[in-house]
Design a protein around this motif. Structure first.
Motif, PDB file in Angstrom:
ATOM      1  N   GLN A 296       0.837  -1.201   0.000  1.00  0.00           N
ATOM      2  CA  GLN A 296       0.000   0.000   0.000  1.00  0.00           C
ATOM      3  C   GLN A 296       0.872   1.252   0.000  1.00  0.00           C
ATOM      4  OE1 GLN A 296      -3.357   0.387  -0.452  1.00  0.00           O
ATOM      5  NE2 GLN A 296      -2.758   2.532  -0.599  1.00  0.00           N
ATOM      6  N   TYR A 297       2.042   1.175   0.633  1.00  0.00           N
ATOM      7  CA  TYR A 297       2.927   2.342   0.643  1.00  0.00           C
ATOM      8  C   TYR A 297       3.483   2.624  -0.746  1.00  0.00           C
ATOM      9  CZ  TYR A 297       2.455   2.014   5.663  1.00  0.00           C
ATOM     10  OH  TYR A 297       1.921   1.964   6.938  1.00  0.00           O
ATOM     11  N   LYS A 298       3.690   1.585  -1.551  1.00  0.00           N
ATOM     12  CA  LYS A 298       4.092   1.782  -2.948  1.00  0.00           C
ATOM     13  C   LYS A 298       2.967   2.483  -3.717  1.00  0.00           C
ATOM     14  CE  LYS A 298       8.180  -0.315  -3.155  1.00  0.00           C
ATOM     15  NZ  LYS A 298       9.427   0.386  -3.566  1.00  0.00           N
ATOM     16  N   LEU A 299       1.726   2.077  -3.431  1.00  0.00           N
ATOM     17  CA  LEU A 299       0.589   2.720  -4.082  1.00  0.00           C
ATOM     18  C   LEU A 299       0.431   4.161  -3.588  1.00  0.00           C
ATOM     19  CD1 LEU A 299      -2.088  -0.128  -4.161  1.00  0.00           C
ATOM     20  CD2 LEU A 299      -0.362   0.467  -5.873  1.00  0.00           C
ATOM     21  N   ASN A 300       0.738   4.403  -2.307  1.00  0.00           N
ATOM     22  CA  ASN A 300       0.691   5.771  -1.800  1.00  0.00           C
ATOM     23  C   ASN A 300       1.664   6.666  -2.565  1.00  0.00           C
ATOM     24  OD1 ASN A 300      -1.154   4.894   0.083  1.00  0.00           O
ATOM     25  ND2 ASN A 300       0.241   4.961   1.821  1.00  0.00           N
ATOM     26  N   ILE A 301       2.827   6.107  -2.887  1.00  0.00           N
ATOM     27  CA  ILE A 301       3.801   6.855  -3.685  1.00  0.00           C
ATOM     28  C   ILE A 301       3.228   7.150  -5.070  1.00  0.00           C
ATOM     29  CG2 ILE A 301       6.049   6.706  -4.836  1.00  0.00           C
ATOM     30  CD1 ILE A 301       6.974   5.002  -2.394  1.00  0.00           C
ATOM     31  N   ALA A 302       2.588   6.136  -5.662  1.00  0.00           N
ATOM     32  CA  ALA A 302       1.967   6.334  -6.982  1.00  0.00           C
ATOM     33  C   ALA A 302       0.894   7.418  -6.911  1.00  0.00           C
ATOM     34  CB  ALA A 302       1.372   5.017  -7.480  1.00  0.00           C
ATOM     35  N   ASN A 303       0.140   7.442  -5.814  1.00  0.00           N
ATOM     36  CA  ASN A 303      -0.910   8.452  -5.666  1.00  0.00           C
ATOM     37  C   ASN A 303      -0.310   9.857  -5.564  1.00  0.00           C
ATOM     38  OD1 ASN A 303      -2.831   6.425  -5.685  1.00  0.00           O
ATOM     39  ND2 ASN A 303      -2.943   6.277  -3.457  1.00  0.00           N
ATOM     40  N   ILE A 304       0.799   9.977  -4.837  1.00  0.00           N
ATOM     41  CA  ILE A 304       1.484  11.279  -4.744  1.00  0.00           C
ATOM     42  C   ILE A 304       1.948  11.717  -6.128  1.00  0.00           C
ATOM     43  CG2 ILE A 304       3.526  12.475  -3.846  1.00  0.00           C
ATOM     44  CD1 ILE A 304       3.307  10.672  -1.338  1.00  0.00           C
ATOM     45  N   ILE A 305       2.512  10.765  -6.883  1.00  0.00           N
ATOM     46  CA  ILE A 305       3.004  11.079  -8.222  1.00  0.00           C
ATOM     47  C   ILE A 305       1.864  11.504  -9.149  1.00  0.00           C
ATOM     48  CG2 ILE A 305       3.990  10.000 -10.299  1.00  0.00           C
ATOM     49  CD1 ILE A 305       5.813   8.402  -8.331  1.00  0.00           C
TER      50      ILE A 305
ATOM     51  N   LEU B 164       1.307  15.433 -10.596  1.00  0.00           N
ATOM     52  CA  LEU B 164       0.579  15.502 -11.872  1.00  0.00           C
ATOM     53  C   LEU B 164       1.256  14.663 -12.964  1.00  0.00           C
ATOM     54  CD1 LEU B 164      -0.276  19.329 -11.862  1.00  0.00           C
ATOM     55  CD2 LEU B 164      -1.665  17.417 -11.029  1.00  0.00           C
ATOM     56  N   GLN B 165       1.617  13.427 -12.575  1.00  0.00           N
ATOM     57  CA  GLN B 165       2.214  12.485 -13.533  1.00  0.00           C
ATOM     58  C   GLN B 165       1.402  11.190 -13.532  1.00  0.00           C
ATOM     59  OE1 GLN B 165       6.503  12.049 -12.918  1.00  0.00           O
ATOM     60  NE2 GLN B 165       6.588  14.103 -12.048  1.00  0.00           N
ATOM     61  N   PRO B 166       0.159  11.219 -14.040  1.00  0.00           N
ATOM     62  CA  PRO B 166      -0.712  10.037 -13.971  1.00  0.00           C
ATOM     63  C   PRO B 166      -0.180   8.837 -14.754  1.00  0.00           C
ATOM     64  CG  PRO B 166      -1.683  11.744 -15.360  1.00  0.00           C
ATOM     65  CD  PRO B 166      -0.529  12.372 -14.663  1.00  0.00           C
TER      66      PRO B 166
ATOM     67  N   LYS C 269       2.927   7.849 -15.179  1.00  0.00           N
ATOM     68  CA  LYS C 269       3.933   7.173 -14.348  1.00  0.00           C
ATOM     69  C   LYS C 269       3.253   6.418 -13.212  1.00  0.00           C
ATOM     70  CE  LYS C 269       8.154   8.026 -11.671  1.00  0.00           C
ATOM     71  NZ  LYS C 269       9.112   9.069 -11.194  1.00  0.00           N
ATOM     72  N   ALA C 270       2.220   7.015 -12.627  1.00  0.00           N
ATOM     73  CA  ALA C 270       1.495   6.374 -11.529  1.00  0.00           C
ATOM     74  C   ALA C 270       0.788   5.107 -12.002  1.00  0.00           C
ATOM     75  CB  ALA C 270       0.484   7.353 -10.938  1.00  0.00           C
ATOM     76  N   ILE C 271       0.182   5.155 -13.186  1.00  0.00           N
ATOM     77  CA  ILE C 271      -0.511   3.978 -13.725  1.00  0.00           C
ATOM     78  C   ILE C 271       0.481   2.845 -13.970  1.00  0.00           C
ATOM     79  CG2 ILE C 271      -1.723   3.098 -15.766  1.00  0.00           C
ATOM     80  CD1 ILE C 271      -3.111   5.889 -15.877  1.00  0.00           C
ATOM     81  N   LYS C 272       1.656   3.181 -14.452  1.00  0.00           N
ATOM     82  CA  LYS C 272       2.695   2.171 -14.663  1.00  0.00           C
ATOM     83  C   LYS C 272       3.061   1.492 -13.344  1.00  0.00           C
ATOM     84  CE  LYS C 272       7.312   1.560 -16.672  1.00  0.00           C
ATOM     85  NZ  LYS C 272       8.473   2.258 -17.281  1.00  0.00           N
ATOM     86  N   MET C 273       3.135   2.267 -12.265  1.00  0.00           N
ATOM     87  CA  MET C 273       3.443   1.713 -10.955  1.00  0.00           C
ATOM     88  C   MET C 273       2.305   0.815 -10.471  1.00  0.00           C
ATOM     89  SD  MET C 273       5.163   5.019  -9.071  1.00  0.00           S
ATOM     90  CE  MET C 273       5.456   4.142  -7.539  1.00  0.00           C
ATOM     91  N   TYR C 274       1.077   1.261 -10.679  1.00  0.00           N
ATOM     92  CA  TYR C 274      -0.078   0.447 -10.280  1.00  0.00           C
ATOM     93  C   TYR C 274      -0.045  -0.910 -10.975  1.00  0.00           C
ATOM     94  CZ  TYR C 274      -3.017   3.208  -7.159  1.00  0.00           C
ATOM     95  OH  TYR C 274      -3.536   3.834  -6.061  1.00  0.00           O
ATOM     96  N   LYS C 275       0.260  -0.907 -12.239  1.00  0.00           N
ATOM     97  CA  LYS C 275       0.312  -2.172 -12.984  1.00  0.00           C
ATOM     98  C   LYS C 275       1.423  -3.078 -12.444  1.00  0.00           C
ATOM     99  CE  LYS C 275      -1.729  -0.479 -17.295  1.00  0.00           C
ATOM    100  NZ  LYS C 275      -1.512  -0.142 -18.725  1.00  0.00           N
ATOM    101  N   GLU C 276       2.523  -2.456 -12.032  1.00  0.00           N
ATOM    102  CA  GLU C 276       3.655  -3.233 -11.484  1.00  0.00           C
ATOM    103  C   GLU C 276       3.248  -3.940 -10.194  1.00  0.00           C
ATOM    104  OE1 GLU C 276       8.126  -2.416  -9.618  1.00  0.00           O
ATOM    105  OE2 GLU C 276       7.093  -0.828 -10.749  1.00  0.00           O
ATOM    106  N   TYR C 277       2.392  -3.273  -9.382  1.00  0.00           N
ATOM    107  CA  TYR C 277       2.033  -3.834  -8.088  1.00  0.00           C
ATOM    108  C   TYR C 277       0.689  -4.562  -8.098  1.00  0.00           C
ATOM    109  CZ  TYR C 277       5.791  -0.668  -6.850  1.00  0.00           C
ATOM    110  OH  TYR C 277       6.997  -0.013  -6.808  1.00  0.00           O
TER     111      TYR C 277
ATOM    112  N   ILE D 164      -7.279   7.739 -10.832  1.00  0.00           N
ATOM    113  CA  ILE D 164      -6.178   8.204 -11.682  1.00  0.00           C
ATOM    114  C   ILE D 164      -6.616   8.234 -13.148  1.00  0.00           C
ATOM    115  CG2 ILE D 164      -3.816   7.745 -12.445  1.00  0.00           C
ATOM    116  CD1 ILE D 164      -3.309   6.491  -9.688  1.00  0.00           C
ATOM    117  N   TYR D 165      -7.372   7.215 -13.568  1.00  0.00           N
ATOM    118  CA  TYR D 165      -7.894   7.241 -14.943  1.00  0.00           C
ATOM    119  C   TYR D 165      -8.871   8.403 -15.134  1.00  0.00           C
ATOM    120  CZ  TYR D 165      -5.721   2.913 -16.511  1.00  0.00           C
ATOM    121  OH  TYR D 165      -4.805   1.967 -16.918  1.00  0.00           O
TER     122      TYR D 165
END
Length: 301
Positions: free
Chosen positions: A225-234, A239-241, A243-251, A268-269
């Motif tokens: 969840q902390y990795k996803l929290n980072i994606a949410n911040i990004i 304002l880098q959706p 990059k965040a979506i790429k992280m979500y797919k990774e996790y 994010i979508y």
């Protein structure tokens, strides 16, 4: 049910009169407490009588009186039994009086009375913070390690988010040579402190530092969840959706069975105005939620 109506009217008159009084209107603080306790007990007894004939309740009143929904200031009892709304009103005022009195007792260092008031507040609310307050006094003011330790152990299943709780608990474990437990408590203390720091950094718009602390939280917990929290911040703050979506797919292999993963990804979508994928994510989240056991679904509301 005519008897109930008479009881409700009598209760209403007494409760409304009590709510108008000030602390100084009572001969002593114990007299104040007695009146409030008596009123709360009286209201609860009337509720019990009403529930002996539940067919006379409307659905929302029944749910409130059986504590299936919150008995607070959003879900109010209206209509015939509206006088029972005075029970939480009385309780709220008593808590407010207690809090003011506790400030004075701390200044006076009247620890026996502080312990008593915290115990009363715990009995009403069942919130662990009041038991923690008692344990802190026993440990810090009376050096009663044994009893304080018992209370800290009793509180532990609540997973407190208070760094002081874990710090004191760690010190007690040190006293009892429970070094493994001490290290666990210190770890929990650090986690609590880091979580608070992350939120402050986000509020201060120091996003890169917040990301570093979320990375540290992941190292401590291995909770993705902390990795996803980072994606949410990004996504939201930087304002880098994409990059965040790429992280979500990774996790996804780690968090894809969690409804919140899909709800957060749908946001994010939405940020990208990709409504098709937003809806797909919402559908996945809803399907997971519908498949959960009823108790689990209710707990998340």
């Amino acid at each position: 049910m005519e008897d109930i109506d008479n009881l409700l009217e009598q209760f209403k008159q007494k409760a409304e009169a009590a709510l108008e009084k000030k602390v100084e209107d009572y001969p002593s603080f114990k007299d104040l407490e007695k009146e409030y306790f008596d009123l709360i007990n009286e209201g609860n007894l009337i509720s019990k009588k009403i529930l002996e004939n539940p067919e006379n309740c409307d659905n929302s009143t029944y749910l409130i009186l059986t504590k299936r929904v919150a008995y607070n200031f959003v879900d109010k009892i209206r209509g015939r039994y509206s006088a029972l709304q005075l029970v939480p009103d009385i309780t709220k005022k008593l808590f407010s009086i207690y809090r003011e009195r506790m400030k004075k007792l701390k200044e006076e260092e009247n620890y026996p009375e502080l312990i008593r008031l915290n115990e009363q507040m715990y009995q009403f609310s069942k919130k662990y913070v009041y038991r923690k307050n008692i344990a802190d006094i026993l440990y810090q003011k009376y050096q009663n390690f044994k009893q304080a330790m018992e209370i800290y152990q009793e509180i532990e299943p609540e997973k407190p988010k208070d760094p002081e709780y874990w710090s004191n608990y760690a010190e007690l474990c040190q006293e009892y040579d429970e070094f493994e437990k001490r290290d666990y408590c210190l770890k929990q203390k650090e986690i609590c402190e880091l979580k608070k720091s992350v939120q402050k950094l986000i509020d201060d718009k120091d996003y890169d530092e917040a990301i570093k602390l979320d990375e540290r939280l992941f190292d401590l917990t291995e909770d993705y969840q902390y990795k996803l929290n980072i994606a949410n911040i990004i996504a939201v703050c930087k304002l880098q959706p994409d990059k965040a979506i790429k992280m979500y797919k990774e996790y996804q292999p780690k968090k894809g069975d969690d409804k919140n993963y899909w709800y957060q990804l749908s946001d994010i979508y939405l940020q990208k105005k990709n409504y098709y994928k937003q809806v797909l994510c919402l559908q996945k989240a809803i399907n997971i939620e519908l498949s959960e056991p009823e108790e689990k679904s209710e707990a998340g509301v």
